[in-house]
Design a protein around this motif. Sequence first.
Motif, short mmCIF file in Angstrom:
data_model
loop_
_atom_site.label_atom_id
_atom_site.label_comp_id
_atom_site.label_asym_id
_atom_site.label_seq_id
_atom_site.Cartn_x
_atom_site.Cartn_y
_atom_site.Cartn_z
N SER A 1 19.35 40.61 -73.55
CA SER A 1 20.16 40.28 -72.40
C SER A 1 20.47 41.38 -71.44
O SER A 1 19.85 42.38 -71.48
CB SER A 1 21.36 39.56 -72.86
OG SER A 1 22.38 40.23 -73.28
N PRO A 2 21.47 41.19 -70.45
CA PRO A 2 21.55 41.94 -69.21
C PRO A 2 22.47 43.12 -69.11
O PRO A 2 22.68 43.85 -69.98
CB PRO A 2 22.03 40.92 -68.25
CG PRO A 2 22.94 40.14 -69.05
CD PRO A 2 22.42 40.18 -70.46
N ARG B 1 15.99 47.05 -73.30
CA ARG B 1 16.73 46.68 -72.11
C ARG B 1 15.76 46.46 -70.95
O ARG B 1 14.65 47.00 -70.95
CB ARG B 1 17.72 47.80 -71.73
CG ARG B 1 17.03 49.13 -71.46
CD ARG B 1 18.00 50.28 -71.48
NE ARG B 1 17.33 51.57 -71.40
CZ ARG B 1 17.89 52.73 -71.71
NH1 ARG B 1 19.14 52.77 -72.10
NH2 ARG B 1 17.21 53.86 -71.62
N GLY C 1 18.53 41.73 -69.41
CA GLY C 1 19.20 41.78 -70.69
C GLY C 1 19.10 43.09 -71.41
O GLY C 1 18.33 43.97 -71.05
N THR D 1 23.71 41.72 -74.17
CA THR D 1 24.12 41.22 -72.86
C THR D 1 22.97 40.42 -72.29
O THR D 1 21.80 40.75 -72.49
CB THR D 1 24.47 42.36 -71.89
OG1 THR D 1 23.30 43.11 -71.61
CG2 THR D 1 25.54 43.26 -72.46
N GLY D 2 23.25 39.34 -71.60
CA GLY D 2 22.18 38.51 -71.06
C GLY D 2 22.63 37.71 -69.86
O GLY D 2 23.73 37.20 -69.83
N GLU D 3 21.75 37.61 -68.87
CA GLU D 3 22.07 36.83 -67.68
C GLU D 3 20.79 36.23 -67.11
O GLU D 3 19.75 36.90 -67.05
CB GLU D 3 22.74 37.71 -66.64
CG GLU D 3 23.15 36.93 -65.38
CD GLU D 3 23.92 37.80 -64.42
OE1 GLU D 3 25.11 38.04 -64.67
OE2 GLU D 3 23.33 38.25 -63.43
N GLY E 1 25.69 34.04 -67.75
CA GLY E 1 25.45 35.22 -68.56
C GLY E 1 26.44 35.34 -69.70
O GLY E 1 27.39 34.57 -69.82
#
Length: 745
Positions: free
Chosen positions: A13-14, A563, A571, A606-608, A618
């Motif tokens: 993820s972001p 990343r 992400g 993290t993800g969007e 996200g």
Amino acid sequence: MTSVLSLAVALASPVLAQTATPARPVTSGGETIDLDTVTVTATRADRPISDVPQTVRVIERSEIEQQLQLTNNPAAVLAKLVPGYSVSTQTISGASETFRGRDLLVMIDGVPMNTPLRNVSRLLALIDLNSVERIEVVAGASSTYGAGATGGTVNFITKRPTEGAPKASVNAAVRTFTANPGASLAPEVSGTVSGGVKGGVDYLVTATGSFANNTYDGDGRLLPSDGMLGQGGGGEYGRGNFLGKIGYNIDPTKRIEAQASWIYMQQDPKWATSYAGAYAAPAIGTPYTGQSVLEDSKSVSLRYTDSAFALGSLSMLGYYNDIKKRFNYSNFDIRNNYLVYYSGNLSSPTSPYNQTILNSERGGVNITVDTPLPILNGATLTWGADVVHDDTWQTLTNGQDVFTPLSQMTYAGFAQLQVPIGERLVVRGGVRYEYLDVTVNDFTRPAAFLGFSGLGYAVLPAMAVTGGTYDYSAPTFNLGATYKLTETVDLYGGFSQGFALPDIGAFTRRAGASGTTQILQYGCFLGTRLPAGPYSCNKRNTISYDDLGVEAQIVNNYEIGVRGSIGAFKGSLAGFYSTSNEGVNFIASTNAIGQSKEIIYGAEFTGEYAFTPNFALGTNLALREGRWDSNGDGTIDAWLPNNRISTPFRGTVYGNYRFDQGTTVRAEVEFWSGRGKFDGTQLFEIQSGATLNLAVAHPLAGGTVYVSADNLLDSAYVNPSATATRNYDVYGWGRTLTVGFSKTF
């Protein structure tokens, strides 16, 4: 192989690092992950994130502005946007807020703001986000800026002066709790003026004033002014923040800039806090009798940079911090406030001076040189030195020392080599040597009174503590690499070490009172029935700083991650494992503080995904847990206390939508797991919880008007970080509404 790697990133993820782009205007702050985004915090020199083998997150100004619509608390912003940071306590204090279960080094424009000789945690919540241009966060242990970053580093980079005619910006907002709007109004006004002559002098001034009244939980109950015992609350204060800069471009490559900042806050509780019930509550009808809670912190700095220096790029920073903090007064309560300074009378054992003032003066010089090494085909050597002097002391309101006055000189040198190998691989490695010269002055610890429910009461007489001069030193190392899988995705990993001296003030403050064994040895046990009237314990004891066994702490951090971005998705996914043989833990139930072996491990995601140019969803997720040697026998046998890790799993899920006419909507859900782990002494259950937040902004009159609701559903929940401080329930904020307007002229 490429498809497998692409799938791995797509499941990751972001938000790694971000720069504005019109292609996806509604991402987490209007940003995208760009591996070429330059960061200075991770390396002390400008480097793209693709060269940094650590988890780095950059929060740009557009995202800060969006979060200001919901909260003005930087700790709350980090909690929502940076996986691994604890849930905010929603007070002026960051007690039990940790990063990956360890300490966070906090800097403003590269100037460390912590008070390392007495780490009292009140810092993050008082930083003014109106003055901040971007926030850079480096996860994991590091010694790049010296001692203290055992869990990570955050650098609040303030706005730069602009060239040309003066420009002004304003942000005005008022927040209130729907439980009692009239009694909870909290207005804030901030203004910035900046300008300058091209190639000459430039300047910037930001001033912010904010006020807070009562705070309420989700059931409409008034929240206490000191739910965490001596830490302060989230309301009943007035605060002012000032930032001023003036700079001069000597020529196109040389610049000098002076900066000054001031944080002043005064909190005036109306009622004392009751710790007698199942949760902390205001003792309505019992006025607060202590002095106000105070923050009076000033910092000045002077920076010189020369990008055409003979050996590369030169940066020299000199700074001085003058910090004063006064904490809450509190009364003895055998269930939860079981240790106070002693009045001499058992009928009313709490001293009228049972309130402390911390003073810290810190000055330092940092020198960094970034030298290119053409002989190694694009390699660079970043090297330099730091010299820092600290003086720290803490007294009761009558001037009596509560721990030994401390003085420390720090001398350090470092070197960091970066070598590209081919087109895809970058290897980094370095070493820093730190030498601490610490003077521990003799002092007399004041008499104390304590009691443990079911066990009885004791008086600890005043105790002489002898000090001396001590030195602590160690080299710390780091080694890592990044590998470019594609133009927009990279793999990274490495090993890094952090170095820190434990909170010496906390150790000496508890001299002869750390744990039941010392209490019985050095104090007078009174039994389970408390007699009345004056009483003195006639034991006469002396303890030496040597007897406390304070050791410097080295933390080893191992990390691997991926990343980047693929199409409309961005992400990051990282896993970490950290160890220390000298971890520091405070056990609230016995007032014991000590050092022993520990491990912490976890993962962050993290993800969007931008479904359209106007709509994105996200998430930020973190999992962390830790164990320690609770009895000092060399074997890890228990879970870390709640004040280190209060919620093993937590995260934020958010959505952003932008209408064609410019209206933006952000909805976010914050959630966290509970925790019920035996820490070697007790098992206290932390409750799980969640809140829903909503913000709407619309262009108006050349500016932006915004309305937001934090905890929209008015959930009644126990704040996990505040509760973990003493393993005593402290409720979180109920629904707040904010209305504001911002504009740049």
